[in-house]
Design an enzyme around this catalytic site. Structure first.
Site, PDB file in Angstrom:
ATOM      1  N   GLU A   1     -61.130 -59.500  67.120  1.00 41.18           N
ATOM      2  CA  GLU A   1     -60.078 -59.206  68.105  1.00 41.18           C
ATOM      3  C   GLU A   1     -59.393 -60.492  68.575  1.00 41.18           C
ATOM      4  OE1 GLU A   1     -58.858 -56.105  69.646  1.00 41.18           O
ATOM      5  OE2 GLU A   1     -59.605 -55.582  67.687  1.00 41.18           O
TER       6      GLU A   1
ATOM      7  N   THR B   1     -65.463 -62.249  67.933  1.00 44.45           N
ATOM      8  CA  THR B   1     -64.875 -61.028  67.371  1.00 44.45           C
ATOM      9  C   THR B   1     -63.537 -61.262  66.673  1.00 44.45           C
ATOM     10  OG1 THR B   1     -63.774 -58.978  68.079  1.00 44.45           O
ATOM     11  CG2 THR B   1     -64.050 -60.629  69.761  1.00 44.45           C
TER      12      THR B   1
ATOM     13  N   TYR C   1     -60.149 -57.675  76.826  1.00 43.68           N
ATOM     14  CA  TYR C   1     -61.408 -57.904  76.090  1.00 43.68           C
ATOM     15  C   TYR C   1     -61.295 -59.153  75.229  1.00 43.68           C
ATOM     16  CZ  TYR C   1     -64.822 -57.333  72.275  1.00 43.68           C
ATOM     17  OH  TYR C   1     -65.801 -57.552  71.333  1.00 43.68           O
TER      18      TYR C   1
ATOM     19  N   LYS D   1     -63.197 -62.766  75.444  1.00 45.15           N
ATOM     20  CA  LYS D   1     -63.987 -63.255  74.305  1.00 45.15           C
ATOM     21  C   LYS D   1     -63.462 -64.614  73.815  1.00 45.15           C
ATOM     22  CE  LYS D   1     -67.205 -60.114  73.213  1.00 45.15           C
ATOM     23  NZ  LYS D   1     -68.614 -60.387  72.897  1.00 45.15           N
TER      24      LYS D   1
ATOM     25  N   ALA E   1     -71.950 -57.134  76.212  1.00 46.49           N
ATOM     26  CA  ALA E   1     -70.524 -57.185  76.538  1.00 46.49           C
ATOM     27  C   ALA E   1     -70.038 -55.804  76.928  1.00 46.49           C
ATOM     28  CB  ALA E   1     -69.713 -57.670  75.337  1.00 46.49           C
TER      29      ALA E   1
ATOM     30  N   GLY F   1     -77.626 -51.956  72.713  1.00 47.25           N
ATOM     31  CA  GLY F   1     -76.399 -51.606  71.990  1.00 47.25           C
ATOM     32  C   GLY F   1     -76.652 -51.436  70.497  1.00 47.25           C
TER      33      GLY F   1
HETATM   34  P1  NAP Z   1     -72.321 -52.119  72.220  1.00 47.66           P
HETATM   35  O1  NAP Z   1     -72.973 -51.094  71.345  1.00 47.66           O
HETATM   36  O2  NAP Z   1     -71.234 -51.720  73.135  1.00 47.66           O
HETATM   37  O3  NAP Z   1     -73.478 -52.831  73.068  1.00 47.66           O
HETATM   38  C1  NAP Z   1     -73.191 -53.674  74.135  1.00 47.66           C
HETATM   39  C2  NAP Z   1     -74.470 -54.042  74.837  1.00 47.66           C
HETATM   40  O4  NAP Z   1     -74.157 -54.859  75.978  1.00 47.66           O
HETATM   41  C3  NAP Z   1     -75.266 -52.837  75.390  1.00 47.66           C
HETATM   42  O5  NAP Z   1     -76.635 -53.098  75.264  1.00 47.66           O
HETATM   43  C4  NAP Z   1     -74.856 -52.836  76.843  1.00 47.66           C
HETATM   44  O6  NAP Z   1     -75.803 -52.228  77.692  1.00 47.66           O
HETATM   45  C5  NAP Z   1     -74.813 -54.331  77.110  1.00 47.66           C
HETATM   46  N1  NAP Z   1     -74.087 -54.663  78.329  1.00 47.66           N
HETATM   47  C6  NAP Z   1     -72.826 -54.301  78.676  1.00 47.66           C
HETATM   48  N2  NAP Z   1     -72.515 -54.798  79.887  1.00 47.66           N
HETATM   49  C7  NAP Z   1     -73.596 -55.493  80.312  1.00 47.66           C
HETATM   50  C8  NAP Z   1     -73.907 -56.215  81.489  1.00 47.66           C
HETATM   51  N3  NAP Z   1     -73.046 -56.326  82.493  1.00 47.66           N
HETATM   52  N4  NAP Z   1     -75.118 -56.813  81.580  1.00 47.66           N
HETATM   53  C9  NAP Z   1     -76.030 -56.675  80.586  1.00 47.66           C
HETATM   54  N5  NAP Z   1     -75.815 -55.988  79.459  1.00 47.66           N
HETATM   55  C10 NAP Z   1     -74.607 -55.403  79.322  1.00 47.66           C
HETATM   56  O7  NAP Z   1     -71.738 -53.309  71.323  1.00 47.66           O
HETATM   57  P2  NAP Z   1     -72.099 -53.717  69.802  1.00 47.66           P
HETATM   58  O8  NAP Z   1     -71.170 -52.978  68.910  1.00 47.66           O
HETATM   59  O9  NAP Z   1     -73.558 -53.669  69.596  1.00 47.66           O
HETATM   60  O10 NAP Z   1     -71.576 -55.231  69.791  1.00 47.66           O
HETATM   61  C11 NAP Z   1     -72.452 -56.306  70.162  1.00 47.66           C
HETATM   62  C12 NAP Z   1     -71.609 -57.497  70.566  1.00 47.66           C
HETATM   63  O11 NAP Z   1     -70.775 -57.897  69.484  1.00 47.66           O
HETATM   64  C13 NAP Z   1     -70.676 -57.268  71.738  1.00 47.66           C
HETATM   65  O12 NAP Z   1     -70.601 -58.480  72.454  1.00 47.66           O
HETATM   66  C14 NAP Z   1     -69.334 -56.967  71.088  1.00 47.66           C
HETATM   67  O13 NAP Z   1     -68.299 -57.317  71.976  1.00 47.66           O
HETATM   68  C15 NAP Z   1     -69.402 -57.881  69.890  1.00 47.66           C
HETATM   69  N6  NAP Z   1     -68.670 -57.448  68.689  1.00 47.66           N
HETATM   70  C16 NAP Z   1     -68.821 -56.200  68.200  1.00 47.66           C
HETATM   71  C17 NAP Z   1     -68.176 -55.839  67.022  1.00 47.66           C
HETATM   72  C18 NAP Z   1     -68.337 -54.475  66.408  1.00 47.66           C
HETATM   73  O14 NAP Z   1     -67.511 -54.110  65.563  1.00 47.66           O
HETATM   74  N7  NAP Z   1     -69.383 -53.737  66.766  1.00 47.66           N
HETATM   75  C19 NAP Z   1     -67.387 -56.793  66.349  1.00 47.66           C
HETATM   76  C20 NAP Z   1     -67.282 -58.070  66.881  1.00 47.66           C
HETATM   77  C21 NAP Z   1     -67.941 -58.408  68.045  1.00 47.66           C
HETATM   78  P3  NAP Z   1     -75.800 -50.626  77.961  1.00 47.66           P
HETATM   79  O15 NAP Z   1     -76.511 -50.026  76.769  1.00 47.66           O
HETATM   80  O16 NAP Z   1     -76.534 -50.534  79.228  1.00 47.66           O
HETATM   81  O17 NAP Z   1     -74.363 -50.195  78.034  1.00 47.66           O
HETATM   82  O1  F7E Z   2     -60.515 -48.971  67.533  1.00 48.89           O
HETATM   83  C1  F7E Z   2     -57.483 -47.044  66.804  1.00 48.89           C
HETATM   84  C2  F7E Z   2     -57.404 -48.092  67.897  1.00 48.89           C
HETATM   85  O2  F7E Z   2     -62.081 -48.700  69.437  1.00 48.89           O
HETATM   86  C3  F7E Z   2     -60.117 -49.290  66.215  1.00 48.89           C
HETATM   87  C4  F7E Z   2     -65.105 -53.183  69.152  1.00 48.89           C
HETATM   88  O3  F7E Z   2     -66.392 -53.123  68.591  1.00 48.89           O
HETATM   89  O4  F7E Z   2     -64.150 -53.881  67.070  1.00 48.89           O
HETATM   90  C5  F7E Z   2     -64.074 -52.891  68.072  1.00 48.89           C
HETATM   91  O5  F7E Z   2     -62.795 -52.866  68.658  1.00 48.89           O
HETATM   92  C6  F7E Z   2     -58.682 -48.879  66.006  1.00 48.89           C
HETATM   93  C7  F7E Z   2     -57.695 -49.351  67.087  1.00 48.89           C
HETATM   94  O6  F7E Z   2     -62.388 -50.604  67.780  1.00 48.89           O
HETATM   95  C8  F7E Z   2     -58.456 -43.935  68.330  1.00 48.89           C
HETATM   96  O7  F7E Z   2     -56.118 -48.086  68.515  1.00 48.89           O
HETATM   97  C9  F7E Z   2     -56.935 -44.603  66.954  1.00 48.89           C
HETATM   98  O8  F7E Z   2     -56.520 -49.806  66.468  1.00 48.89           O
HETATM   99  O9  F7E Z   2     -62.938 -48.341  67.083  1.00 48.89           O
HETATM  100  P1  F7E Z   2     -62.042 -49.078  68.003  1.00 48.89           P
HETATM  101  P2  F7E Z   2     -61.607 -51.959  68.103  1.00 48.89           P
HETATM  102  O10 F7E Z   2     -60.627 -51.808  69.185  1.00 48.89           O
HETATM  103  O11 F7E Z   2     -61.127 -52.492  66.799  1.00 48.89           O
HETATM  104  C10 F7E Z   2     -63.897 -55.216  67.516  1.00 48.89           C
HETATM  105  C11 F7E Z   2     -64.077 -56.139  66.338  1.00 48.89           C
HETATM  106  C12 F7E Z   2     -64.689 -55.590  68.705  1.00 48.89           C
HETATM  107  O12 F7E Z   2     -65.011 -56.760  68.913  1.00 48.89           O
HETATM  108  C13 F7E Z   2     -64.869 -54.566  69.762  1.00 48.89           C
HETATM  109  O13 F7E Z   2     -65.997 -54.870  70.587  1.00 48.89           O
HETATM  110  O14 F7E Z   2     -58.612 -47.452  66.038  1.00 48.89           O
HETATM  111  N1  F7E Z   2     -57.698 -45.684  67.280  1.00 48.89           N
HETATM  112  N2  F7E Z   2     -57.383 -43.516  67.584  1.00 48.89           N
HETATM  113  C14 F7E Z   2     -58.645 -45.297  68.137  1.00 48.89           C
HETATM  114  N3  F7E Z   2     -59.638 -45.982  68.731  1.00 48.89           N
HETATM  115  C15 F7E Z   2     -60.485 -45.296  69.551  1.00 48.89           C
HETATM  116  N4  F7E Z   2     -61.511 -45.951  70.126  1.00 48.89           N
HETATM  117  N5  F7E Z   2     -60.304 -43.940  69.785  1.00 48.89           N
HETATM  118  C16 F7E Z   2     -59.306 -43.225  69.198  1.00 48.89           C
HETATM  119  O15 F7E Z   2     -59.174 -42.023  69.424  1.00 48.89           O
END
Ligand code: NAP
Ligand code: F7E
Length: 383
Positions: free
Chosen positions: A135, A133, A157, A161, A88, A12
């Protein structure tokens, strides 16, 4: 001897940046990757090493967060000093369509990691980072949100979490494990998944400017997010596991922006001014001005790129299909604890993040336009 880390979710966005960071620090990094019909390792291909080499610093294992025995075997083989549990089903909107699977991977998956460390007698050796997160704050109970702000999750989600958060705290208290939550606010990058809002926007705008795509359909334009750069945020994960005592930390920039403003700023980046008109699902974004003319050149002749003719055109539209059954309207974090206790400070602000993402997607789309139209050479910003 360097340390050994095990990263779940290594393929990821965060897994890729964290692996590179830890390898540079001298770690041997083990990663868990799901079996897929395609390689699905694009983000870490530059780190890949032939399995026949001695002294590899990146080793991949097939596995899945839903498979306890497989996770326990990998933890037993690797004997990690640190586990970063990043795997995740991370898409909030998708979690409404796949709630049970999301709970299994994001909630129980975390329990499986903690329990395997405990059962293998590694509780005093292995430090665990849990990817929590913002969230969790959902329908926010306080502005800005910090470690003590009560949670109010608003999606399957976030509820999954929430279990992961508390089971991590529980294992820390019950078994004295070094298990920590990083409560990370949204963080983005050129490696961000294509269906998260920032990357969807930077890809679509690059394609619109090059004439590959005419418009983009979005969901809720009014929600606000505290966006940082993933490169800064993975450093916080590392710092959290280097402290004397396990604890939970908020990681955020403290600046919040609407989706609408993110889109406007991303358009600005390529010299296009956009104006939003209307409300709700009738809201549209129109091209109001093009400040930097964009030329393309083909077989010696140069002319204005397709975007040039499109002043007044509606390029951003709303499709209620992207609305969520329950939305998180506002997130803004207070990372004072991380700044003071971890010494964590982000290097990127939103402008720098957008610049990085747009430059990357323009480069990608330029390649796509060239291949599709057989010989375009795009000049100016796109050069
Ligand atoms: P991401 O790009 O969606 O990566 C998720 C990773 O989890 C990918 O490697 C995916 O594998 C793997 N995965 C999903 N389902 C799995 C399963 N059943 N078994 C094993 N591996 C699995 O997410 P990210 O943005 O890097 O975020 C990393 C973590 O931080 C996640 O837990 C996310 O919920 C959390 N988080 C993210 C954010 C953010 O803004 N990015 C903020 C707060 C928390 P594949 O490549 O095969 O799909
Ligand atoms: O949406 C709005 C949508 O999908 C952000 C994950 O990494 O961050 C992420 O979750 C906002 C929301 O991220 C579109 O409704 C409008 O209000 O980029 P997002 P998220 O839902 O905030 C948290 C911290 C995590 O932990 C999660 O893993 O944008 N929005 N228009 C849209 N969102 C998407 N995806 N697509 C649209 O077209």
């Amino acid at each position: 001897m360097g340390k050994t880390a095990l990263i779940t979710g290594i393929t990821g966005q965060d897994g890729a940046y964290l692996s590179e960071f830890l390898i540079k620090k001298g770690y041997t990094v083990h990663g868990i990757k799901r079996r897929a019909s395609l390689f699905n390792t694009d983000r870490i291909d530059h780190l890949y090493q032939d399995p026949h080499l001695d002294d590899r610093n990146l080793i991949l294992h097939y596995g899945d967060m839903t498979d306890s025995m497989n996770l326990t075997r990998i933890v037993s083989e690797v004997q990690p000093d640190e586990i970063y549990n990043l795997a995740a089903q991370s898409h909030v909107k998708v979690s409404f369509d796949t709630p049970e699977y999301t709970a299994n991977v994001d909630g129980l998956g975390t329990l499986r990691i903690l329990e395997s460390v405990r059962l293998l007698g590694l509780a005093s050796k292995t430090r665990i980072y849990q990817a929590s997160t913002s969230e969790l704050y959902g329908l926010v109970q306080e502005i800005p949100q910090k470690e003590t702000t009560p949670f109010y999750p608003r999606s399957p989600y976030a509820v999954a979490k929430m279990y992961a958060y508390w089971i991590t705290v529980n294992y820390r208290e019950a078994y004295n494990m070094f298990a920590c939550n990083g409560i990370l606010f949204n963080h983005e990058s050129p490696l961000r998944g294509e269906t998260f809002v920032t990357r969807k926007v930077t890809r679509a705008l690059s394609r619109i400017a090059l004439g590959i795509q005419s418009d983009v359909y979005m969901g809720n334009l009014s929600s606000k997010r505290d966006w940082g750069h993933a490169k800064d945020y993975i450093k916080a994960m590392y710092l959290i596991l280097q402290q004397d005592k396990p604890d939970d930390y908020v990681i955020a920039t403290g600046v919040t922006t609407t989706i609408r403003d993110f889109i406007s700023q991303a358009f600005n980046e390529i010299g296009i001014r956009i104006e939003f008109k209307g409300e709700g699902s009738n809201e549209t974004g129109e091209i109001a001005a093009i400040n930097t003319p964009v030329f393309v050149e083909k077989i010696g002749e140069s002319y204005l790129a397709p975007i040039q003719k499109r002043i007044g055109e509606k390029v951003v539209k709303v499709d209620p299909e992207y609305f969520r059954p329950t939305e998180v309207e506002l997130l803004i974090g207070d990372a004072t604890k991380s700044r003071t206790q971890l010494g964590w400070e982000p290097k990127y602000n939103l402008d720098m993040l957008i610049e990085d993402m747009m430059a990357n997607d323009v480069k990608n789309m330029k390649k796509e336009a060239y291949l599709r139209d057989g010989g375009y050479r795009i000049l100016n910003y796109f050069e």
